[in-house]
Design a protein around this motif. Structure first.
Motif, PDB file in Angstrom:
ATOM      1  N   LYS A 185       0.834  -1.208   0.000  1.00  0.00           N
ATOM      2  CA  LYS A 185       0.000   0.000   0.000  1.00  0.00           C
ATOM      3  C   LYS A 185       0.867   1.255   0.000  1.00  0.00           C
ATOM      4  CE  LYS A 185      -4.437  -1.179   0.287  1.00  0.00           C
ATOM      5  NZ  LYS A 185      -5.480  -0.632  -0.609  1.00  0.00           N
ATOM      6  N   GLY A 186       1.921   1.217  -0.765  1.00  0.00           N
ATOM      7  CA  GLY A 186       2.859   2.318  -0.763  1.00  0.00           C
ATOM      8  C   GLY A 186       2.294   3.605  -1.342  1.00  0.00           C
ATOM      9  N   PHE A 187       2.818   4.726  -0.853  1.00  0.00           N
ATOM     10  CA  PHE A 187       2.462   6.053  -1.362  1.00  0.00           C
ATOM     11  C   PHE A 187       3.632   6.964  -1.049  1.00  0.00           C
ATOM     12  CE2 PHE A 187       0.322  10.072  -1.881  1.00  0.00           C
ATOM     13  CZ  PHE A 187      -0.675   9.810  -2.818  1.00  0.00           C
ATOM     14  N   ASP A 188       3.928   7.872  -1.941  1.00  0.00           N
ATOM     15  CA  ASP A 188       5.072   8.756  -1.771  1.00  0.00           C
ATOM     16  C   ASP A 188       4.813   9.734  -0.627  1.00  0.00           C
ATOM     17  OD1 ASP A 188       7.251  10.380  -1.952  1.00  0.00           O
ATOM     18  OD2 ASP A 188       6.863  11.095  -3.991  1.00  0.00           O
ATOM     19  N   LEU A 189       5.443   9.496   0.513  1.00  0.00           N
ATOM     20  CA  LEU A 189       5.222  10.343   1.689  1.00  0.00           C
ATOM     21  C   LEU A 189       5.923  11.694   1.569  1.00  0.00           C
ATOM     22  CD1 LEU A 189       5.517   7.729   4.586  1.00  0.00           C
ATOM     23  CD2 LEU A 189       3.471   8.506   3.383  1.00  0.00           C
ATOM     24  N   SER A 190       6.807  11.848   0.592  1.00  0.00           N
ATOM     25  CA  SER A 190       7.486  13.135   0.414  1.00  0.00           C
ATOM     26  C   SER A 190       6.665  14.098  -0.442  1.00  0.00           C
ATOM     27  CB  SER A 190       8.862  12.926  -0.236  1.00  0.00           C
ATOM     28  OG  SER A 190       8.729  12.483  -1.587  1.00  0.00           O
ATOM     29  N   LEU A 191       5.590  13.617  -1.044  1.00  0.00           N
ATOM     30  CA  LEU A 191       4.729  14.451  -1.888  1.00  0.00           C
ATOM     31  C   LEU A 191       3.930  15.414  -1.023  1.00  0.00           C
ATOM     32  CD1 LEU A 191       3.583  14.823  -4.846  1.00  0.00           C
ATOM     33  CD2 LEU A 191       1.747  13.255  -4.133  1.00  0.00           C
ATOM     34  N   THR A 192       4.044  16.708  -1.275  1.00  0.00           N
ATOM     35  CA  THR A 192       3.292  17.681  -0.482  1.00  0.00           C
ATOM     36  C   THR A 192       1.848  17.781  -0.975  1.00  0.00           C
ATOM     37  OG1 THR A 192       3.744  19.632  -1.840  1.00  0.00           O
ATOM     38  CG2 THR A 192       5.400  19.036  -0.162  1.00  0.00           C
ATOM     39  N   THR A 193       1.010  18.331  -0.133  1.00  0.00           N
ATOM     40  CA  THR A 193      -0.392  18.524  -0.511  1.00  0.00           C
ATOM     41  C   THR A 193      -0.504  19.434  -1.731  1.00  0.00           C
ATOM     42  OG1 THR A 193      -1.023  18.288   1.815  1.00  0.00           O
ATOM     43  CG2 THR A 193      -2.648  19.275   0.328  1.00  0.00           C
ATOM     44  N   GLN A 194       0.278  20.519  -1.738  1.00  0.00           N
ATOM     45  CA  GLN A 194       0.218  21.444  -2.875  1.00  0.00           C
ATOM     46  C   GLN A 194       0.697  20.787  -4.158  1.00  0.00           C
ATOM     47  OE1 GLN A 194      -1.113  24.712  -2.400  1.00  0.00           O
ATOM     48  NE2 GLN A 194      -1.371  24.317  -4.590  1.00  0.00           N
ATOM     49  N   GLU A 195       1.756  19.989  -4.067  1.00  0.00           N
ATOM     50  CA  GLU A 195       2.249  19.277  -5.253  1.00  0.00           C
ATOM     51  C   GLU A 195       1.183  18.334  -5.793  1.00  0.00           C
ATOM     52  OE1 GLU A 195       7.055  19.162  -4.227  1.00  0.00           O
ATOM     53  OE2 GLU A 195       5.742  17.525  -3.577  1.00  0.00           O
ATOM     54  N   TYR A 196       0.519  17.632  -4.902  1.00  0.00           N
ATOM     55  CA  TYR A 196      -0.532  16.730  -5.358  1.00  0.00           C
ATOM     56  C   TYR A 196      -1.659  17.510  -6.032  1.00  0.00           C
ATOM     57  CZ  TYR A 196      -4.412  13.476  -5.452  1.00  0.00           C
ATOM     58  OH  TYR A 196      -5.468  12.710  -5.892  1.00  0.00           O
ATOM     59  N   LEU A 197      -2.125  18.578  -5.403  1.00  0.00           N
ATOM     60  CA  LEU A 197      -3.234  19.355  -5.952  1.00  0.00           C
ATOM     61  C   LEU A 197      -2.857  19.959  -7.305  1.00  0.00           C
ATOM     62  CD1 LEU A 197      -4.446  21.151  -2.701  1.00  0.00           C
ATOM     63  CD2 LEU A 197      -5.534  19.207  -3.840  1.00  0.00           C
ATOM     64  N   ASP A 198      -1.637  20.482  -7.421  1.00  0.00           N
ATOM     65  CA  ASP A 198      -1.204  21.079  -8.685  1.00  0.00           C
ATOM     66  C   ASP A 198      -1.073  20.024  -9.781  1.00  0.00           C
ATOM     67  OD1 ASP A 198      -1.139  23.588  -7.551  1.00  0.00           O
ATOM     68  OD2 ASP A 198       1.021  23.551  -7.151  1.00  0.00           O
ATOM     69  N   ARG A 199      -0.674  18.843  -9.383  1.00  0.00           N
ATOM     70  CA  ARG A 199      -0.496  17.764 -10.352  1.00  0.00           C
ATOM     71  C   ARG A 199      -1.838  17.261 -10.887  1.00  0.00           C
ATOM     72  NH1 ARG A 199       2.795  12.665  -8.190  1.00  0.00           N
ATOM     73  NH2 ARG A 199       4.388  14.305  -8.062  1.00  0.00           N
ATOM     74  N   CYS A 200      -2.861  17.242 -10.030  1.00  0.00           N
ATOM     75  CA  CYS A 200      -4.126  16.588 -10.391  1.00  0.00           C
ATOM     76  C   CYS A 200      -5.217  17.546 -10.847  1.00  0.00           C
ATOM     77  CB  CYS A 200      -4.630  15.761  -9.214  1.00  0.00           C
ATOM     78  SG  CYS A 200      -3.512  14.419  -8.750  1.00  0.00           S
ATOM     79  N   PHE A 201      -5.173  18.803 -10.408  1.00  0.00           N
ATOM     80  CA  PHE A 201      -6.272  19.736 -10.688  1.00  0.00           C
ATOM     81  C   PHE A 201      -5.763  20.973 -11.411  1.00  0.00           C
ATOM     82  CE2 PHE A 201      -7.439  17.412  -6.805  1.00  0.00           C
ATOM     83  CZ  PHE A 201      -8.660  16.875  -7.190  1.00  0.00           C
ATOM     84  N   THR A 202      -6.647  21.602 -12.147  1.00  0.00           N
ATOM     85  CA  THR A 202      -6.324  22.860 -12.831  1.00  0.00           C
ATOM     86  C   THR A 202      -7.040  24.055 -12.222  1.00  0.00           C
ATOM     87  OG1 THR A 202      -8.117  22.508 -14.428  1.00  0.00           O
ATOM     88  CG2 THR A 202      -5.922  21.656 -15.018  1.00  0.00           C
ATOM     89  N   ASP A 203      -8.138  23.815 -11.523  1.00  0.00           N
ATOM     90  CA  ASP A 203      -8.959  24.890 -10.979  1.00  0.00           C
ATOM     91  C   ASP A 203      -8.445  25.297  -9.593  1.00  0.00           C
ATOM     92  OD1 ASP A 203     -11.181  26.319  -9.649  1.00  0.00           O
ATOM     93  OD2 ASP A 203     -12.300  25.784 -11.453  1.00  0.00           O
ATOM     94  N   ASP A 204      -7.951  26.534  -9.471  1.00  0.00           N
ATOM     95  CA  ASP A 204      -7.370  27.001  -8.205  1.00  0.00           C
ATOM     96  C   ASP A 204      -8.405  27.073  -7.080  1.00  0.00           C
ATOM     97  OD1 ASP A 204      -4.844  27.200  -9.277  1.00  0.00           O
ATOM     98  OD2 ASP A 204      -5.048  29.321  -9.808  1.00  0.00           O
ATOM     99  N   LYS A 205      -9.642  27.371  -7.426  1.00  0.00           N
ATOM    100  CA  LYS A 205     -10.667  27.441  -6.391  1.00  0.00           C
ATOM    101  C   LYS A 205     -10.957  26.052  -5.825  1.00  0.00           C
ATOM    102  CE  LYS A 205     -12.913  31.673  -7.965  1.00  0.00           C
ATOM    103  NZ  LYS A 205     -14.172  32.311  -8.439  1.00  0.00           N
ATOM    104  N   LEU A 206     -10.965  25.049  -6.675  1.00  0.00           N
ATOM    105  CA  LEU A 206     -11.173  23.677  -6.195  1.00  0.00           C
ATOM    106  C   LEU A 206     -10.006  23.239  -5.323  1.00  0.00           C
ATOM    107  CD1 LEU A 206     -12.657  21.000  -6.075  1.00  0.00           C
ATOM    108  CD2 LEU A 206     -11.638  20.408  -8.301  1.00  0.00           C
ATOM    109  N   LYS A 207      -8.796  23.575  -5.728  1.00  0.00           N
ATOM    110  CA  LYS A 207      -7.633  23.245  -4.906  1.00  0.00           C
ATOM    111  C   LYS A 207      -7.775  23.852  -3.504  1.00  0.00           C
ATOM    112  CE  LYS A 207      -4.462  23.509  -8.874  1.00  0.00           C
ATOM    113  NZ  LYS A 207      -3.287  24.231  -9.408  1.00  0.00           N
ATOM    114  N   ALA A 208      -8.207  25.114  -3.455  1.00  0.00           N
ATOM    115  CA  ALA A 208      -8.369  25.785  -2.166  1.00  0.00           C
ATOM    116  C   ALA A 208      -9.444  25.106  -1.328  1.00  0.00           C
ATOM    117  CB  ALA A 208      -8.711  27.257  -2.383  1.00  0.00           C
ATOM    118  N   LEU A 209     -10.567  24.766  -1.942  1.00  0.00           N
ATOM    119  CA  LEU A 209     -11.644  24.099  -1.215  1.00  0.00           C
ATOM    120  C   LEU A 209     -11.161  22.798  -0.586  1.00  0.00           C
ATOM    121  CD1 LEU A 209     -14.792  24.467  -3.511  1.00  0.00           C
ATOM    122  CD2 LEU A 209     -14.519  25.391  -1.209  1.00  0.00           C
ATOM    123  N   LEU A 210     -10.444  21.995  -1.355  1.00  0.00           N
ATOM    124  CA  LEU A 210     -10.004  20.691  -0.853  1.00  0.00           C
ATOM    125  C   LEU A 210      -9.002  20.821   0.284  1.00  0.00           C
ATOM    126  CD1 LEU A 210      -9.665  18.752  -4.235  1.00  0.00           C
ATOM    127  CD2 LEU A 210     -11.527  18.617  -2.561  1.00  0.00           C
TER     128      LEU A 210
END
Length: 568
Positions: A174-199
């Motif tokens: 069940k591995g997952f990259d623990l060095s990945l920051t929340t912002q890096e994940y959001l920027d990688r997966c989403f384009t909408d800045d308002k949605l990123k902020a909500l999450l």
């Protein structure tokens, strides 16, 4: 060489099986389990005048507030955290479910009501952001993966034998990259800045903004609340009130106003603690001075005072701590979460304004990084972030209505008054508090007109208040911040229950993360490491057995044994 401590053969009143430094939930969990399941005589020493750490409550003019418990997830009767809570309190705490809409995210021109159901929540997000539908679905899957990876990581460091091996294999699966920051994940997966902020709206719950927090940490908190939240009936103080008698039943004690000033060592081993009685301290006669100082001894010493206090303050300077410099370096480069909290009492019922007990996350902008790094606007009466909570609307036994308003702040804004006494700081300090108070009330009133008119009493606490009562560096509310660096192997040593000093162990937030359930699990992890403790599976099994037995005693309450077993 570690200096030897000269200790007399103690009287029975000063000798215990286990001594715990601090009475936060991690410590109370250890004390309860070891008293109940191992019959240990436990001494808990607390510098505050109330036990419970951040689970204690206080009152003014008939108004009651909790200082740290605002809401807790996974308290459904079939959830493992609830089973463990019932075990350590002997079912002494009842939990009230919050409303179906238990959170509201409030932004300029955009509000979101967060439901107590993950499928409904996901559907609401897709409805508002249809162009992000695929990424939203992946986000909810990744929450589970990252949460499991983070939990396994923390458990694996504090497990023994076969359990450690199983968790290691699970970590690979069940591995997952623990060095990945929340912002890096959001920027990688989403384009909408308002949605990123909500999450990312709940980031104050763990105290680290998106650019500095591991996504796995964010995922753990977000997952914790996917099914809604609960609140302890009667307030958070019922937790300590339920546990203290269980400790005393085995001959143990919980002593408040007792500050541990030093961990005593002999031949390289922790053997006891030196304590200052804060009630007797300051009296001038020699008898009172003698009473102010005392030493207590036990073969097991457990610190709930945090890694920084334990390794850098309480142990002798020549104690063999190989990671002392790396811990100091981490503290210098990762500042802890510090907040102000405005405690409000109402003259009338706030439900007349539409409040139903839900939490409100109020943001004046969508940029969480700007909010985190420019808290000076709060000092000028213009807060950019407010967490608004209503204890009285969550607690069915509340007699008068209350609210709490939290906002992140830089500790340095108050450092000039650090050495002034609590409740007696100067006029400049009071003026700053008044300006912050006015800004918080004005901001909430702008979003919810009429709020300020209902306020009958308001009292602001600052990081200096927390520092005074807890001794945590800078009045930190969540221990040392959880950054990707903290999860690296280089920092693993000071996030483990077992310390380099024989006889000395840690418990509390620095083993896992901040929060009520993490503190509970930190205590469980510490118990699994003690020489006469219980392994993790045995503790979980005890919790399940008690739950099943209680259901047999009360057959009218349904019991889904399959669901309980799966939770283990």
């Amino acid at each position: 060489m570690v200096a030897k401590t000269s200790r007399p053969l103690s009287t029975a009143s000063h000798a215990y099986d286990i001594i715990l430094i601090g009475s936060g939930l991690g410590a109370l969990t250890v004390a309860s389990l070891m008293a109940q399941l191992r019959g240990k005589r436990v001494l808990v020493l607390e510098r505050h005048f109330k036990p419970g750490g951040f689970t204690h409550s206080f009152q003014r003019k008939g108004f009651h507030w909790d200082v740290g418990v605002h809401y807790v997830g996974q308290m459904d009767e079939t959830a493992m955290p609830r089973q463990l809570f019932d075990l350590i309190t002997q079912r002494g705490v009842q939990w009230e479910k919050m409303p179906g809409v238990f959170e509201k995210f409030v932004y300029p021109g955009l509000n979101l009501d967060v439901p107590s159901d993950p499928e409904t929540y996901q559907a609401m997000l897709v409805e508002q952001f249809p162009h992000e539908a695929v990424a939203i679905a992946q986000y909810f899957r990744d929450l589970s993966r990252a949460m499991v990876a983070f939990t396994i990581h923390c458990l694996q460091k504090n497990a023994n034998g076969a359990v450690r091996l199983i968790l290691r294999l699970a970590q690979l699966w069940k591995g997952f990259d623990l060095s990945l920051t929340t912002q890096e994940y959001l920027d990688r997966c989403f384009t909408d800045d308002k949605l990123k902020a909500l999450l990312a709206s709940q980031w104050l719950t763990y105290g680290v903004p998106p650019s500095q927090s591991p996504f796995a940490l964010h995922a753990t908190i977000a997952s914790h609340y996917l099914d809604g939240a609960y609140y302890p009936v009667g307030g958070a103080e019922t937790i300590a009130q339920s546990i203290v008698p269980l400790i005393e039943a085995q001959g143990g004690k919980v002593l408040v106003n007792h500050e541990v000033t030093e961990i005593l060592m002999e031949e390289g081993r922790a053997i006891g603690v030196r304590v200052r009685n804060l009630r007797a301290h300051g009296k001038v006669n020699s008898a009172a001075h003698s009473e102010a100082q005392a030493s207590y001894f036990a073969p097991i010493i457990i610190s709930n005072a945090g890694a920084a206090n334990t390794y850098l303050k309480l142990l002798p300077s020549d104690a063999p701590i190989p990671f002392r410099e790396s811990l100091q370096h981490y503290m210098e480069h990762h500042h802890p979460a510090t907040t102000v909290c405005l405690y409000v009492g109402f003259s009338e019922d706030p439900r007349q304004l539409g409040f139903r007990g839900e939490n409100h996350w109020i943001y004046e902008q969508f940029d969480h990084e700007a909010i985190a790094h420019h808290t000076d606007q709060l000092l000028q009466g213009q807060p950019q972030q407010i967490y608004l909570s209503f204890p009285s609307l969550k607690n069915p036994t509340a007699q008068k209505h209350t609210a709490e308003l939290l906002s992140r702040v830089d500790y340095n804004a108050f450092a000039a008054w650090k050495n002034q006494p609590w409740l007696h700081r100067d006029a400049d300090y009071q003026a700053l508090k008044e300006q912050i108070t006015a800004g918080l009330l004005e901001t909430v009133d702008r979003h919810y007109p009429g709020f300020a008119d209902l306020v009958d009493y308001a009292e602001l606490s600052t990081p200096l208040t927390n520092e005074h009562f807890t001794a945590h560096p800078q009045g930190a509310i969540y221990g040392l911040p959880v950054s990707p660096e903290r999860l690296s192997p280089d920092n693993a040593a000071w996030t483990q229950a077992k310390t380099p000093i024989p006889g000395l162990y840690l418990t509390g937030v620095d083993l896992y993360m901040g929060g009520i359930v993490p503190a509970l699990f930190s205590g469980v992890m510490t118990v699994s490491q003690l020489p006469d403790g219980l392994p993790l599976p045995a503790i979980f099994s005890q919790a399940v057995q008690q739950h099943v037995k209680a259901k047999k005693t009360h057959p009218h309450e349904p019991c889904d044994v399959t669901k309980v077993a799966k939770a283990v």
